[in-house]
Motif scaffolding. Structure first.
Motif, PDB file in Angstrom:
ATOM      1  N   LYS A 163       0.873  -1.230  -0.135  1.00  0.00           N
ATOM      2  CA  LYS A 163      -0.014   0.107  -0.043  1.00  0.00           C
ATOM      3  C   LYS A 163       0.944   1.369   0.017  1.00  0.00           C
ATOM      4  O   LYS A 163       0.483   2.247  -0.809  1.00  0.00           O
ATOM      5  N   LEU A 164       1.978   1.210   0.654  1.00  0.00           N
ATOM      6  CA  LEU A 164       2.748   2.252   0.896  1.00  0.00           C
ATOM      7  C   LEU A 164       3.550   2.697  -0.386  1.00  0.00           C
ATOM      8  O   LEU A 164       3.587   3.795  -1.091  1.00  0.00           O
ATOM      9  N   VAL A 165       3.959   1.695  -0.944  1.00  0.00           N
ATOM     10  CA  VAL A 165       4.658   1.677  -2.443  1.00  0.00           C
ATOM     11  C   VAL A 165       3.778   2.315  -3.507  1.00  0.00           C
ATOM     12  O   VAL A 165       4.222   3.149  -4.249  1.00  0.00           O
ATOM     13  N   CYS A 166       2.710   1.766  -3.545  1.00  0.00           N
ATOM     14  CA  CYS A 166       1.591   2.322  -4.270  1.00  0.00           C
ATOM     15  C   CYS A 166       1.399   3.842  -4.330  1.00  0.00           C
ATOM     16  O   CYS A 166       0.962   4.375  -5.206  1.00  0.00           O
ATOM     17  N   SER A 167       1.501   4.138  -3.113  1.00  0.00           N
ATOM     18  CA  SER A 167       1.129   5.725  -2.786  1.00  0.00           C
ATOM     19  C   SER A 167       2.533   6.510  -3.494  1.00  0.00           C
ATOM     20  O   SER A 167       2.224   7.847  -3.579  1.00  0.00           O
ATOM     21  N   TRP A 168       3.471   5.603  -3.711  1.00  0.00           N
ATOM     22  CA  TRP A 168       4.701   6.555  -4.239  1.00  0.00           C
ATOM     23  C   TRP A 168       4.636   6.310  -5.820  1.00  0.00           C
ATOM     24  O   TRP A 168       5.513   6.944  -6.412  1.00  0.00           O
ATOM     25  N   MET A 169       3.965   5.575  -6.198  1.00  0.00           N
ATOM     26  CA  MET A 169       4.137   5.285  -7.874  1.00  0.00           C
ATOM     27  C   MET A 169       3.676   6.294  -8.592  1.00  0.00           C
ATOM     28  O   MET A 169       2.785   6.983  -8.099  1.00  0.00           O
ATOM     29  N   LYS A 170       4.238   6.366  -9.713  1.00  0.00           N
ATOM     30  CA  LYS A 170       3.959   7.340 -10.741  1.00  0.00           C
ATOM     31  C   LYS A 170       2.614   7.139 -11.338  1.00  0.00           C
ATOM     32  O   LYS A 170       2.140   7.995 -11.972  1.00  0.00           O
ATOM     33  N   GLN A 171       2.320   5.907 -11.512  1.00  0.00           N
ATOM     34  CA  GLN A 171       1.115   5.590 -12.234  1.00  0.00           C
ATOM     35  C   GLN A 171       0.278   4.577 -11.101  1.00  0.00           C
ATOM     36  O   GLN A 171       0.518   4.079 -10.225  1.00  0.00           O
ATOM     37  N   ALA A 172      -1.210   4.692 -11.416  1.00  0.00           N
ATOM     38  CA  ALA A 172      -2.040   4.112 -10.363  1.00  0.00           C
ATOM     39  C   ALA A 172      -2.142   2.755 -10.483  1.00  0.00           C
ATOM     40  O   ALA A 172      -2.569   2.180 -11.869  1.00  0.00           O
ATOM     41  N   ILE A 173      -1.494   1.813  -9.681  1.00  0.00           N
ATOM     42  CA  ILE A 173      -1.779   0.604  -9.620  1.00  0.00           C
ATOM     43  C   ILE A 173      -2.309   0.204  -8.362  1.00  0.00           C
ATOM     44  O   ILE A 173      -2.001   0.792  -7.152  1.00  0.00           O
ATOM     45  N   THR A 174      -2.784  -1.060  -8.061  1.00  0.00           N
ATOM     46  CA  THR A 174      -3.288  -1.568  -6.866  1.00  0.00           C
ATOM     47  C   THR A 174      -2.247  -2.467  -6.134  1.00  0.00           C
ATOM     48  O   THR A 174      -1.001  -2.865  -6.746  1.00  0.00           O
ATOM     49  N   PRO A 175      -2.310  -2.464  -4.862  1.00  0.00           N
ATOM     50  CA  PRO A 175      -1.233  -3.306  -4.199  1.00  0.00           C
ATOM     51  C   PRO A 175      -1.146  -5.047  -4.663  1.00  0.00           C
ATOM     52  O   PRO A 175      -0.087  -5.495  -4.826  1.00  0.00           O
ATOM     53  N   ASP A 176      -2.281  -5.532  -5.254  1.00  0.00           N
ATOM     54  CA  ASP A 176      -2.476  -6.703  -5.812  1.00  0.00           C
ATOM     55  C   ASP A 176      -1.590  -6.730  -6.925  1.00  0.00           C
ATOM     56  O   ASP A 176      -0.704  -7.743  -7.477  1.00  0.00           O
ATOM     57  N   GLN A 177      -1.674  -5.407  -7.759  1.00  0.00           N
ATOM     58  CA  GLN A 177      -0.712  -5.765  -9.079  1.00  0.00           C
ATOM     59  C   GLN A 177       0.587  -5.477  -8.965  1.00  0.00           C
ATOM     60  O   GLN A 177       1.362  -6.182  -9.529  1.00  0.00           O
ATOM     61  N   LEU A 178       0.958  -4.866  -7.642  1.00  0.00           N
ATOM     62  CA  LEU A 178       2.405  -4.603  -7.441  1.00  0.00           C
ATOM     63  C   LEU A 178       2.762  -5.877  -6.968  1.00  0.00           C
ATOM     64  O   LEU A 178       3.834  -6.458  -7.412  1.00  0.00           O
ATOM     65  N   LEU A 179       2.149  -6.562  -5.937  1.00  0.00           N
ATOM     66  CA  LEU A 179       2.639  -7.915  -5.737  1.00  0.00           C
ATOM     67  C   LEU A 179       2.724  -8.927  -6.458  1.00  0.00           C
ATOM     68  O   LEU A 179       3.471  -9.736  -6.338  1.00  0.00           O
ATOM     69  N   ALA A 180       1.943  -8.826  -7.327  1.00  0.00           N
ATOM     70  CA  ALA A 180       1.815 -10.043  -8.572  1.00  0.00           C
ATOM     71  C   ALA A 180       3.065  -9.831  -9.281  1.00  0.00           C
ATOM     72  O   ALA A 180       3.563 -11.078  -9.719  1.00  0.00           O
ATOM     73  N   VAL A 181       3.987  -8.615  -9.379  1.00  0.00           N
ATOM     74  CA  VAL A 181       5.229  -8.516  -9.667  1.00  0.00           C
ATOM     75  C   VAL A 181       6.382  -8.871  -8.835  1.00  0.00           C
ATOM     76  O   VAL A 181       7.317  -9.580  -9.144  1.00  0.00           O
ATOM     77  N   ARG A 182       5.954  -8.109  -7.749  1.00  0.00           N
ATOM     78  CA  ARG A 182       7.144  -8.294  -6.565  1.00  0.00           C
ATOM     79  C   ARG A 182       7.512  -9.711  -6.152  1.00  0.00           C
ATOM     80  O   ARG A 182       8.446 -10.068  -5.737  1.00  0.00           O
ATOM     81  N   GLN A 183       6.326 -10.430  -5.874  1.00  0.00           N
ATOM     82  CA  GLN A 183       6.402 -11.874  -5.104  1.00  0.00           C
ATOM     83  C   GLN A 183       7.191 -12.826  -5.762  1.00  0.00           C
ATOM     84  O   GLN A 183       8.265 -13.398  -5.295  1.00  0.00           O
TER      85      GLN A 183
END
Length: 217
Positions: A41-61
């Motif tokens: 959630k915190l990283v998404c608040s820093w992102m230049k484009q709007a993505i959801t935590p689930d979208q971020l975690l799908a790449v990160r995990q």
């Protein structure tokens, strides 16, 4: 127990870069010691484009899962665990990682299983993660001891805040980058707590533990 923070940081950095954002060093420090979804959630608040935590975690995990088995033990960690076991001192692992992730990370480090209790970030009884005191309060309760009688070993600000809020005596393992003449102001604030002892090697705490037990204190 394991030096996972640099690997977690790399996974967050690569995932953010995938979406066009490069995380600054101070941002990566803020992610240390916290639960995965809180960080997402915190990283998404820093992102230049709007993505959801689930979208971020799908790449990160997948990145993290590939990196974490290579985590090395903190120097002196296995010796400290075995010393506590020899001295018949109750021990618990209090981590922000979920249980599946922990099993994955310790697959090559079976000595971690010598700890009697494991409190994980996805435990149902856990209402809030670090820096809230809940994880360490739950750990103390599981061991049947008062938090004030517990030693907590931490290397992150969130973990130190959590353990201090729970009432533990905290041994903060400083990283080499923190052992400078001009420490980060937020880190210095923590170091000024009378319930926190800064160390550069876990053997320092082990020697103190052995000394206390030999004296019967």
């Amino acid at each position: 127990m394991l030096d996972t923070e640099p690997l977690h940081a790399l996974a967050w950095q690569q995932a953010a870069h995938h979406f066009g954002t490069d995380l600054a060093p101070d941002q990566l420090i803020r992610l240390q010691g916290r639960r995965r979804h809180d960080n997402a959630k915190l990283v998404c608040s820093w992102m230049k484009q709007a993505i959801t935590p689930d979208q971020l975690l799908a790449v990160r995990q997948p990145i993290a899962r590939r990196l974490l088995p290579d985590a090395r033990p903190m120097e002196g960690a296995e010796s400290l665990v075995r010393t506590a076991e020899r001295l018949e001192i109750a021990t618990a692992l209090v981590t922000s990682s979920d249980r599946e992730s922990v099993r994955h990370k310790i697959g090559n480090h079976h000595w971690v299983n010598r700890l009697q209790l494991m409190i994980c970030g996805d435990d149902r009884e856990l209402k809030a993660g670090k820096p809230a005191p809940d994880p360490f309060l739950l750990g103390a309760a599981g061991l049947g001891v008062r938090p004030e009688d517990c030693w907590a070993f931490e290397d992150s600000r969130a973990g130190c805040e959590s353990a201090l809020a729970a009432g533990c005596l905290v041994w903060r393992l400083l990283r080499q980058t923190e052992c400078s003449d001009q420490p980060d102001p937020s880190a210095q604030e923590l170091l000024n707590s009378n319930r926190l002892i800064a160390i550069t090697q876990l053997i320092e705490a082990q020697r103190c533990l052995e000394s206390l037990v030999s004296k019967g204190d």
